[in-house]
Design a protein around this motif. Structure first.
Motif, mmCIF file in Angstrom:
data_model
loop_
_atom_site.group_PDB
_atom_site.id
_atom_site.type_symbol
_atom_site.label_atom_id
_atom_site.label_comp_id
_atom_site.label_asym_id
_atom_site.label_seq_id
_atom_site.Cartn_x
_atom_site.Cartn_y
_atom_site.Cartn_z
ATOM 1 N N LYS A 120 4.667 -8.558 4.490
ATOM 2 C CA LYS A 120 3.597 -7.557 4.458
ATOM 3 C C LYS A 120 3.951 -6.276 5.219
ATOM 4 C CE LYS A 120 -0.415 -10.476 3.593
ATOM 5 N NZ LYS A 120 -1.367 -11.350 4.306
ATOM 6 N N ILE A 121 4.798 -6.406 6.230
ATOM 7 C CA ILE A 121 5.231 -5.201 6.946
ATOM 8 C C ILE A 121 5.830 -4.212 5.947
ATOM 9 C CG2 ILE A 121 6.961 -4.275 8.557
ATOM 10 C CD1 ILE A 121 6.636 -6.779 10.205
ATOM 11 N N PHE A 176 5.099 -0.897 2.595
ATOM 12 C CA PHE A 176 5.338 0.536 2.365
ATOM 13 C C PHE A 176 6.643 0.773 1.599
ATOM 14 C CE2 PHE A 176 7.281 -0.442 6.483
ATOM 15 C CZ PHE A 176 8.568 0.047 6.287
ATOM 16 N N PHE A 198 2.561 4.606 1.083
ATOM 17 C CA PHE A 198 2.195 5.607 2.092
ATOM 18 C C PHE A 198 0.897 6.271 1.641
ATOM 19 C CE2 PHE A 198 6.878 5.438 1.839
ATOM 20 C CZ PHE A 198 7.153 4.979 3.123
ATOM 21 N N PRO A 199 -0.258 5.687 2.021
ATOM 22 C CA PRO A 199 -1.536 6.169 1.475
ATOM 23 C C PRO A 199 -1.828 7.633 1.806
ATOM 24 C CG PRO A 199 -1.837 4.119 2.710
ATOM 25 C CD PRO A 199 -0.451 4.587 2.978
ATOM 26 N N TYR A 200 -1.177 8.160 2.842
ATOM 27 C CA TYR A 200 -1.472 9.520 3.278
ATOM 28 C C TYR A 200 -0.656 10.577 2.537
ATOM 29 C CZ TYR A 200 2.528 7.896 5.928
ATOM 30 O OH TYR A 200 3.724 7.331 6.265
ATOM 31 N N ASN A 228 -1.987 -6.473 9.917
ATOM 32 C CA ASN A 228 -0.910 -7.470 9.763
ATOM 33 C C ASN A 228 0.201 -7.238 10.780
ATOM 34 O OD1 ASN A 228 0.812 -9.519 8.192
ATOM 35 N ND2 ASN A 228 2.077 -7.676 8.105
ATOM 36 N N TRP A 258 -2.695 -3.202 6.420
ATOM 37 C CA TRP A 258 -1.267 -3.190 6.775
ATOM 38 C C TRP A 258 -1.078 -3.170 8.295
ATOM 39 C CZ3 TRP A 258 1.706 0.639 9.232
ATOM 40 C CH2 TRP A 258 3.082 0.386 9.225
ATOM 41 N N MET A 307 16.049 8.792 13.964
ATOM 42 C CA MET A 307 15.077 8.502 15.006
ATOM 43 C C MET A 307 15.507 7.350 15.906
ATOM 44 S SD MET A 307 11.121 7.308 14.588
ATOM 45 C CE MET A 307 10.746 8.572 13.394
ATOM 46 N N LEU A 354 10.641 -5.330 14.495
ATOM 47 C CA LEU A 354 9.895 -4.081 14.356
ATOM 48 C C LEU A 354 10.776 -2.853 14.572
ATOM 49 C CD1 LEU A 354 6.629 -5.275 16.078
ATOM 50 C CD2 LEU A 354 6.890 -4.697 13.665
ATOM 51 N N GLY A 383 -3.885 7.791 8.603
ATOM 52 C CA GLY A 383 -3.777 7.567 7.163
ATOM 53 C C GLY A 383 -3.045 6.315 6.719
ATOM 54 N N LEU A 423 9.725 13.959 14.640
ATOM 55 C CA LEU A 423 10.300 13.160 13.557
ATOM 56 C C LEU A 423 9.323 12.150 12.971
ATOM 57 C CD1 LEU A 423 13.754 12.237 15.200
ATOM 58 C CD2 LEU A 423 13.340 14.013 13.493
ATOM 59 N N ALA A 463 11.831 2.390 7.772
ATOM 60 C CA ALA A 463 10.758 3.297 7.334
ATOM 61 C C ALA A 463 11.189 4.753 7.483
ATOM 62 C CB ALA A 463 9.486 3.038 8.135
ATOM 63 N N ASP A 464 11.862 5.055 8.576
ATOM 64 C CA ASP A 464 12.302 6.433 8.801
ATOM 65 C C ASP A 464 13.291 6.863 7.716
ATOM 66 O OD1 ASP A 464 12.520 8.917 10.247
ATOM 67 O OD2 ASP A 464 14.463 8.235 10.969
ATOM 68 N N THR A 499 6.455 -1.711 18.048
ATOM 69 C CA THR A 499 7.689 -2.215 18.660
ATOM 70 C C THR A 499 7.545 -2.195 20.178
ATOM 71 O OG1 THR A 499 8.884 -1.128 16.843
ATOM 72 C CG2 THR A 499 10.211 -1.970 18.666
ATOM 73 N N GLU A 525 11.372 7.270 4.253
ATOM 74 C CA GLU A 525 10.534 8.457 4.099
ATOM 75 C C GLU A 525 11.302 9.765 4.209
ATOM 76 O OE1 GLU A 525 6.146 8.649 5.365
ATOM 77 O OE2 GLU A 525 7.088 7.299 6.820
ATOM 78 N N ASN A 526 12.277 9.791 5.115
ATOM 79 C CA ASN A 526 12.937 11.066 5.397
ATOM 80 C C ASN A 526 14.279 11.250 4.704
ATOM 81 O OD1 ASN A 526 10.872 12.066 7.103
ATOM 82 N ND2 ASN A 526 11.569 10.676 8.698
ATOM 83 N N ALA A 566 12.383 -2.355 11.405
ATOM 84 C CA ALA A 566 11.419 -1.858 10.416
ATOM 85 C C ALA A 566 11.191 -0.355 10.613
ATOM 86 C CB ALA A 566 10.097 -2.614 10.539
ATOM 87 N N THR A 567 11.215 0.088 11.870
ATOM 88 C CA THR A 567 11.058 1.525 12.142
ATOM 89 C C THR A 567 12.237 2.291 11.557
ATOM 90 O OG1 THR A 567 10.105 0.880 14.286
ATOM 91 C CG2 THR A 567 10.504 3.212 13.932
ATOM 92 N N ALA A 581 0.802 -1.224 0.000
ATOM 93 C CA ALA A 581 0.000 0.000 0.000
ATOM 94 C C ALA A 581 0.841 1.283 0.000
ATOM 95 C CB ALA A 581 -0.941 -0.001 1.206
ATOM 96 N N THR A 617 6.093 5.555 10.634
ATOM 97 C CA THR A 617 7.069 5.307 11.694
ATOM 98 C C THR A 617 6.400 5.346 13.073
ATOM 99 O OG1 THR A 617 7.770 7.631 11.590
ATOM 100 C CG2 THR A 617 9.124 6.029 10.442
ATOM 101 N N ILE A 647 4.810 1.867 13.432
ATOM 102 C CA ILE A 647 5.717 0.723 13.669
ATOM 103 C C ILE A 647 6.411 0.857 15.018
ATOM 104 C CG2 ILE A 647 7.482 -0.789 12.692
ATOM 105 C CD1 ILE A 647 7.175 0.607 10.057
#
Lengths: 238, 243
Positions: A133-134, A137, A12-14, B120, B117, A63, A84, B112, B63, A91-92, B75, A95-96, A87-88, A10, B68, B71
């Protein structure tokens, strides 16, 4: 031109990330296979060619860097928590750091991507479907270069280099009394997973069991093909 | 769908928007169960010591993106799940959770992220034996929150969504979205709705009734004979909650 599917899921739907004139190039492969050496060489070469380059790698997010390092030192991370936390971090950075660089037309060299994180998760018993699935994004890279080497190659490189370490030997899950046996077991399992991912995600496999400059030449050729149109623009300037 | 609780323990969670009164109710339930001589463990949302410094830093420096945020909170939950909640359930303890995965399904989707997702993401968690949803109309919740607290915090008010320049207005719009997600979850996850506008005492009577029924004929972990009034080590309180 057909708009290509940018994300594995999906996304970043936002937010609409718009056009990405840059290129995302990923270097994957085992610990000690020479990814960081190649990343450095590639960066210098691409900058010489006049490309703006940004590089990134695991655990470098603003982060999570401090918290994740502290948790690793304490060896207090349980399996799902560790998945996780990584994964954070990913993702950070995506996106950034990665997406803004691609929007600005940079070539992003990513030393590992989520495939490595997923492989480690799965070896530690995570449900592959959950892990996959995680990363719904995650952006699909333009090129995934998989540096492939045998476990014996990895061992000789590491022993003559920075040495074997706790996490790279998977000591948290193979509590064998010696680092060597753990390393062999753990890295062999990871290599099997990389083989599986290679088909699933379309890795370009590069034989990394050769001298550094030979591997580098192969990587250059792959990247040249990808950048062909940009290259010709560049040549006109001269 | 969350997987079934296959442990000998009992998992009871409370959910609702800020100002719904759920923390008051679970606190009363906690004390009552202890008085009944039950082995009880309490876990609060966003209270993992491992993740705390990262969350604090990210909030301070603004941030977070919706992904993030989602997730990292998962965590935090995973750390509590693997090291506290699941072991306690396996030991046959009653685990009380002030907020659970449903909070993420509400808030993160309101921010959003994709519904499937985030479901899951939390699929390693188990379906609670009792999931109480304290439902209050938006204006009552807002009144309770803005009356009791000096200032709404940035993320709490959903300011990152840029719905409004005003914190109170933004908070309302954000909570409205969350409330609508909760309403969808009532059927999806079989949440038990409690009318949060009833008096505290009336609500507590209903809650105890439901819990009593669930625990009928169930033994759980015994408290060693001669041990003083039992209190299992709880997660550190972070000073949150609507008190």
């Amino acid at each position: 031109m057909m708009p290509k599917l940018k994300f594995y899921g999906a996304g970043f739907p936002y937010r609409d990330i718009g056009d990405l004139p840059g290129k995302l190039i990923v270097l994957e492969g085992s610990d000690g296979v020479g990814r960081s050496t190649q990343t450095k060489l590639l960066r210098r070469w691409l900058e010489d060619e006049g490309f703006a380059v940004s590089d990134t790698g695991l655990r470098r997010s603003e982060m999570t860097q401090k918290g994740l390092e502290a948790a690793r030192k304490g060896h207090t991370l349980s399996r799902i928590t560790m998945s996780l936390f990584y994964a954070t971090d990913f993702a950070d950075r995506l996106e950034n750091q990665i997406i803004p660089a691609l929007q600005a037309g940079f070539i992003v060299l990513s030393d590992r991507y989520f495939y490595s994180i997923m492989a480690r998760d799965i070896v530690r018993g995570a449900d592959p479907d959950w892990a996959h699935k995680i990363y719904g994004f995650a952006l699909k890279p333009d090129l995934i270069l998989y540096l492939k080497a045998d476990v014996s190659d990895l061992v000789s490189r590491l022993i003559h280099g920075r040495g074997l370490n706790y996490w790279e030997a998977g000591m948290d899950i193979h509590p064998s009394n010696n680092l060597y046996d753990s390393f062999i077991d753990y890295q062999s399992e990871l290599i099997l997973l990389f083989e599986r991912f290679s088909e699933e995600y379309g890795f370009v496999t590069i034989d990394a069991g050769r001298p550094v400059m030979d591997v580098f030449t192969d990587l250059q050729n792959q990247i040249r093909d990808l950048l062909e149109d940009q290259q010709s623009i560049l040549e006109e300037d001269f | 769908m969350l997987r079934k609780n296959t442990t000998p323990g009992k998992l009871i969670v409370v959910e609702g928007i800020d100002g719904s009164g759920k923390s008051t109710q679970i606190d009363l339930l906690h004390k009552w169960l202890q008085t009944q001589g039950r082995s009880v463990y309490f876990s609060e949302w966003n209270s993992s010591a491992l993740v705390k410094s990262t969350t604090k830093r990210a909030k301070k420096r603004k941030l977070f993106t919706p992904t993030t945020f989602s997730i990292l909170q998962c965590t935090d939950f995973a750390d509590r799940w693997e090291n506290r909640i699941l072991p306690m359930l396996k030991a046959g303890v009653i685990v009380l959770a002030d907020r659970y995965a449903f909070t993420a399904f509400g808030r993160d989707v309101a921010r959003g992220v994709d519904r499937e997702w985030v479901r899951n993401l939390y699929s390693f968690a188990m379906q609670p034996d009792i999931a109480l949803f304290f439902r209050v109309p938006l204006d009552i919740a807002v009144q309770r929150i803005t009356g009791a607290r000096a200032k709404l915090k940035y993320y709490e008010a959903g300011m990152d969504l840029r719905l409004s320049e005003s914190r109170i207005e933004s908070f309302k719009l954000f909570q409205e979205r969350i409330l609508s997600e909760y309403d969808h979850m009532v059927d999806e996850f079989g949440l038990t709705v409690i009318d949060g506008t009833l008096t505290v005492q009336t609500q507590q009577r209903l809650v105890r009734e439901i819990v009593k029924q669930e625990l009928e004929g169930w033994e759980g972990l015994a408290i060693p004979e001669g041990s003083p009034h039992m209190r299992l080590q709880s997660d550190l309180h972070t000073g949150k909650g609507g008190k």
